[in-house]
Each structure stands twice: as C-alpha cells, then as structure tokens.
Design a protein around this motif. Structure first.
Motif, PDB file in Angstrom:
ATOM      1  N   GLN A 192      40.160  35.436  43.628  1.00  0.00           N
ATOM      2  CA  GLN A 192      38.887  34.811  43.935  1.00  0.00           C
ATOM      3  C   GLN A 192      38.497  33.788  42.872  1.00  0.00           C
ATOM      4  N   GLN A 193      38.739  34.116  41.598  1.00  0.00           N
ATOM      5  CA  GLN A 193      38.447  33.159  40.516  1.00  0.00           C
ATOM      6  C   GLN A 193      39.323  31.911  40.650  1.00  0.00           C
ATOM      7  N   ARG A 195      40.662  30.745  43.445  1.00  0.00           N
ATOM      8  CA  ARG A 195      40.236  30.016  44.635  1.00  0.00           C
ATOM      9  C   ARG A 195      39.005  29.166  44.332  1.00  0.00           C
ATOM     10  N   GLN A 196      38.068  29.740  43.575  1.00  0.00           N
ATOM     11  CA  GLN A 196      36.868  28.984  43.201  1.00  0.00           C
ATOM     12  C   GLN A 196      37.227  27.808  42.295  1.00  0.00           C
ATOM     13  N   ARG A 244      42.724  33.063  52.710  1.00  0.00           N
ATOM     14  CA  ARG A 244      43.460  33.705  51.619  1.00  0.00           C
ATOM     15  C   ARG A 244      44.212  32.698  50.755  1.00  0.00           C
TER      16      ARG A 244
END
Length: 663
Positions: A192-193, A195-196, A244
C-alpha cells in the motif's frame, strides 16, 4: 529525439500499456541507429543549449520582483500550456525560470547555468555528464518538475535507499510549492505504501526496488496482460487486478548515476523467486562442495578471477563422472551434477567473506559490489546461496525458484522517455546510445576544476603497498589535510584500518558493515587531520564539506588503493576531491597483487612486469601501463557479458511473448 512531447495519458491512471514494447532490431537498423547517434552527438555540440539556457535567464527576469502569491499564480497557466502544447522551448524556458525562482526562495538554492544545461539535456532524453560535485540532485528538480507539470508521472532513480530518501526529503518543499506530490520507494515498505508512492507526480526510488515492483506487477497480471481486460475488471469491481498493481506504467525516468545503474549493474538480471515448496537435498550440496574442494586448479578447472569465470576441464568432468557412480541417484543427471560442482567451485574460489557477502546473525547477506551496501533480502540463484551457507556453516535456507526475470537493459528500454545524469559517462557513451538510445553530452563546470592528479605508484606486493599507504596517510595527517582512502572490498578496508591503527593514526571506517552510519562518517570526513577509509559506497552521491583549515592546507586528498573493474569507478572516487572549485588532489598507490592480476601470474607479461618492478631502476612506467592494460581487458570482457545478456534476454522475451506470457 524531439524536444516536443505530446501527452496521451492523464497522470492518475494506472495503464499497463504505458511502456515501450520490446523490439529486436535488425543488423541494418542497428547500423542506422549508430549513424543517428553520431549525427546527434555533432548536433549536440551546436549552440542550441546555450541559446535555451539564455532564454531561461531572460524568462526569469520578470519573476524576481513578484510576490509569493503572484509567483504561485504563474503555475496554473504554465501547466495548461505544457499539457496543451508539450515541451515547446518557450514553455520549457518559462517552467525552468519559475522552478528556479521557487527554489531560490524555498530552498535557498538557485540553479546555476550548468545545472540548467544539464536539465535541458535530460528533458530531451539524453544523459548529462556533469563533473562530480556539480549538484545533480538540484539539477534533476528542473527536469522532473517540468515533466510532472506537463502531466507525466516521473521516476527519479538512485542507487540506494539513503540517497533516495535524502533526495526526496530535500526536494519535497520545492515540489509541494509547485503543487506537485512526491513519493519515495525504499526497502521494507508495504504494497500500500508503494502504491501510494507510485501514485504521486514524482516518485524517488532505487533501481532495484523499481524493477522488482515492475516484476511483481507482471506476476499480478500473470498470463493475461490485456489492458482492456484489466480495465473491464476495474469497472466491474470484482477481483480487479488493476487495484493490486503497484505502478502506473513507465512514462519518464531520470536515472542518477546513469553509468552505474545502466552499465555496471546490467551484467546481472533481476529475478523474483518463490519457495519451491521442498527442502533442497542438503546431502547433494554437501557432496558437491566436498568434491569441488578436492579439485586442483589448472588440472580439473581453469579460473580467471579478474573476469570471475570458471571452466571445467575434461579431467574435471571425468572426476565428476567417476564420483557420480558412487554417490547415488541424485548424481545421475549430467547437466545437474556438473552445474552443482561448477557452482561449488564458484562458491569456494570466487565468493569471499567480507568481499561479496557478510555473515551477520548467522545468515549470509549479499554485498552489492557497485554500492558496497548489504542487500539482506536478496539471494543468489541456482543453489549458489545454499552452497555459500554450507561453506560458512550457516543454517541452510530453502532454494528459491525463479518466478519472473528481466535485465536492466530490457527494463529501462521500456520507458517511454528515459534520461540520466552522471559524472562519468564518456567511456561508455557508445553503449548508452546503442542499448538505450541515450546520447551523452558533457556539461561545463560552474567553477574551474583545480583538482591535482599525482602519479600512481605501483609496488610488487600488497604488503609493500599497504606500508606505503600508511606512510602517506601519516604524512598528510601531519599536514592537516583531510584524507579519503578508497578500498575495493570490506576485507581490504579492515586490513588497512588495522595497519593504520597500529601506526597510531586516528581514522574512521565506512563499509557495508557501517552503512547505517554513512551520513555521520561523511559529515566528519572534511575536518583537519581526518582519515576516512571507505569502500566505493562512499564514492557517489554525498558531499564532503571541507573545514576552512583543510581548504587552506590543500583540500581533501584521495588515495586509490586498488583499481576497479572500470576506470569510471576510480574516476568517481577521485572526484570526491576538488568539487565546485575546491582545492584537492588524488593519487593511486597500487600493487601487482591487486584484484586485476589475480589468476594471471602465468601470463608472460605479468612475470615480465614483476621482473621490471623488482630488478630495474625505472619500473613505474611499465607497471602503470600494465595495470591499465589489465583494466581495459576486464572492461571489454564485462561489455561482452552485458551485450550477450541483453541479446539472450531479448530472445527469451520474444519466445515468451509468442507463448502469450510477459516475463
């Protein structure tokens, strides 16, 4: 390449199509490409760069007297012009001038003309060769911000986590003032980090993390990379692979230390592996290691340490065949058994503790040979890692099977737009053009370079060399100079540190074992009488600030204790002194037992050089000539390895594409 770029993709989308497709050129196309490179190099020597730099200066005149609000009001119309028209020279001049004015007010740093030139070169998709210490980090902000204002997602790529995090932190205030978001991708982040971070306008990332995230996305797409199908999944909201994915395509990359990333590290493909689900037969590996330990060099195998190459002889193959008859079913396969013994010989003779790896907390950890840093989560393939664990008496890990693989050459060619900057590119400018389509232009320095080069001294043995190095360190220390001593390996740095300690000289050591302390060590390396012993991890990306007394005494002095595989790496180390007009000097103190000569004592030239060095009155010229000759030979060999890897990777990619797979 055209300086005008039309945008086809809004920055918020994650589009797997946003990359250049693989393509294998014909012989005729390669020749035409080389000719184009020659023409581009000649054209690059024209006056366009100075004209456009002058235009940036003129555009900035009207910004100096603007208030903070008036300056901020300039951003929106500029973005609209860049989005509509692309990188027209007039828009680029306005953009660079605006960014430079913001930088002066926010960071207290105003880009000088040589930095503007470097940024213009990169915006045109070239490599800017800038002298070490010219401020490449600040230079990149002009290119990155202009591209991001035009709507392009930008990746700024560096060689390690420290430099990546530092550059992202230092430049974020400037980019935020321009309305741009900044992300940073380093080791240990969650999906998630990541992707951000990739969703930001400008993303700072290390080369390895970037490539591995790309391969992870390819595994997510599996054998169904059709972008229309991915978009349909996203719209349906059911099991969407798009959600994803980590990255959003390969739009624009700015590669810092371009020669290190695109050339030096290109000999090794990047591989994502997964556990095979079964424990590797320890007995088989132990048998291979024991058998290899009984092999005799030049009878059972040939070894070229400088080129890191092992070749089994007919006698060696015969010994393996004889051993297979008594070792059982695991040794029945010819390819498997010879491959295992070859890997065991590699583990025994080419991989040394504190050179290619460390043993920390009972685990074998790889040292990146180009940065000197530890890569704790990486492992060698084809059983080599397990063999080294057995060799060192460590607990055996599971062998991992390759799931996805790509070379640096093939990956970086996929960017729609690629650029770079480095202090050492001229030796490999032809390879940068032939492989990546990157022309190289050398930038003038902001201040005259007054760095002094002293003649190399070559000694017959390592012992003689270390004694001369310690004597030289003591002499410089007494003069109040700051000294940086460059070593090729962790082991060499520790050996020299022990000798310096015996001589009673204060010193600091910077190697893979102290990588977490790099900033602190470097901050003290410019003080009067300081002695810093460092592997090449300290050679790139960080400045040594000189105390006034050191500057008055002659500046930083660099001692090169061993030539590297490429002269460019030595030149980078020498470039730590004499930056931005500072005084400084460097010299080489070397020996005929250094790395480049390992395994070469049967060569008549080497034996002749030893005779000349030890028995004549004027040995140095011959010894220096021989050292350079050996280095050029290794450079040519490594270039062939990179070329062959690239061709194999392209051929494999064509086969996999034919089979409907990505990597």
């Amino acid at each position: 390449m055209s300086s005008r770029l039309h945008l086809v993709l809004p920055p918020a989308t994650r589009d797997v199509r946003a990359e250049r497709p693989d393509r294998i050129e014909t012989w005729l196309e390669r020749q035409a490409h080389r000719l184009h490179g020659r023409v581009l190099a000649l054209r690059g020597k024209g006056g366009w760069l100075r004209r456009e730099t002058a235009a940036v200066g003129e555009a900035g005149l009207r910004l100096v007297g603007l208030s903070e609000k008036e300056l901020a009001d300039e951003i929106r119309p500029l973005r609209e012009r860049l989005l509509t028209d692309g990188f027209l020279p007039a828009h680029v001049a306005d953009s660079f001038a605006l960014i430079r004015e913001f930088s002066a007010r926010i960071l207290g740093l105003r880009h000088h003309d040589s930095q503007v030139m470097g940024a213009l070169v990169m915006l045109r998709g070239m490599v800017a060769e800038m002298e070490t210490g010219e401020g490449k980090t600040l230079t990149a902000t002009l290119t990155a911000a202009t591209a991001a204002l035009a709507g392009l997602p930008v990746h700024v790529i560096s060689v390690n986590d420290y430099l990546t995090g530092r550059d992202a932190e230092n430049t974020t205030p400037l980019f935020r003032a321009l309305g741009l978001s900044v992300g940073c991708v380093v080791h240990g982040q969650s999906p998630q980090q990541r992707r951000q971070a990739y969703g930001c306008d400008i993303t700072y990332a290390t080369n390895k993390e970037l490539v591995f995230d790309y391969l992870r996305d390819r595994l997510t797409l599996a054998d169904r990379p059709d972008p229309i199908m991915v978009q349909a999944e996203s719209l349906s909201g059911q099991g969407s692979r798009a959600g994803r994915l980590l990255m959003r395509g390969l739009h624009f990359a700015i590669v810092d230390e371009a020669d290190s990333v695109l050339i030096d590290e290109a000999r090794t493909p990047l591989i994502i592996s997964g556990s095979s689900g079964v424990r590797e037969e320890r007995e088989f590996l132990e048998q291979a290691l024991n058998l290899a330990g009984d092999f005799v060099r030049d009878r059972d195998f040939e070894l070229d340490e400088a080129r890191r190459h092992i070749l089994l002889t007919p006698a060696g193959r015969s010994r393996i065949e004889d051993a297979a008859r008594r070792l059982g079913a695991l040794w029945s396969g010819l390819v498997r058994r010879e491959g295992a013994v070859h890997q065991a010989l590699t583990a025994l003779h080419l991989f040394r503790r504190d050179e290619q790896y460390l043993v920390r907390d009972g685990k074998v950890q790889i040292i990146d040979e180009f940065t000197g840093r530890v890569m704790p989560d990486r492992s060698w393939e084809q059983g080599l890692h397990q063999l080294i664990e057995l060799k060192e008496g460590c607990e055996l890990t599971q062998r991992r099977e390759p799931l996805a693989k790509i070379s640096y050459q093939r990956f970086f060619r996929r960017y729609l737009r690629l650029a770079g900057m480095t202090g050492t590119a001229r030796e490999v400018k032809d390879e940068l053009w032939n492989v990546y389509g990157l022309a190289t232009l050398r930038m003038p320095t902001h201040r005259p370079v007054i760095r002094r080069r002293l003649k190399e001294r070559v000694f017959p043995t390592r012992h003689d060399k270390w004694r001369a190095v310690v004597d030289r360190i003591g002499e410089l220390h007494r003069q109040g100079r700051a000294v940086l001593v460059g070593t090729r390996t962790v082991a060499a740095s520790e050996e020299l540190a022990a000798r310096v300690r015996e001589a009673g000289l204060p010193h600091l050591v910077l190697s893979a074992k102290q990588d977490a302390e790099e900033a602190g060590v470097i901050s003290r390396a410019g003080q009067p009488g300081s002695v810093t012993i460092a592997t090449n991890m300290a050679g790139r990306g960080t400045d040594i600030m000189l105390a006034p007394e050191v500057r008055d005494a002659g500046g930083l002095h660099v001692i090169i204790t061993e030539y590297h595989e490429a002269a460019r790496i030595d030149r980078q180390l020498a470039g730590r002194c004499g930056r931005q007009g500072d005084p400084g000097s460097f010299e080489g103190i070397l020996s005929l037992e250094d790395f480049l000569f390992q395994g070469k004592w049967g060569d008549p030239l080497i034996r002749a050089a030893m005779f000349v060095v030890t028995r004549t009155r004027t040995p140095q010229f011959a010894a220096r000539w021989l050292l350079r000759r050996m280095q050029r030979s290794v450079e040519r060999h490594n270039a062939r390895v990179r070329r062959n890897l690239f061709r194999q990777d392209q051929a494999q990619g064509s086969l996999m594409s034919f089979a409907g797979r990505f990597e």
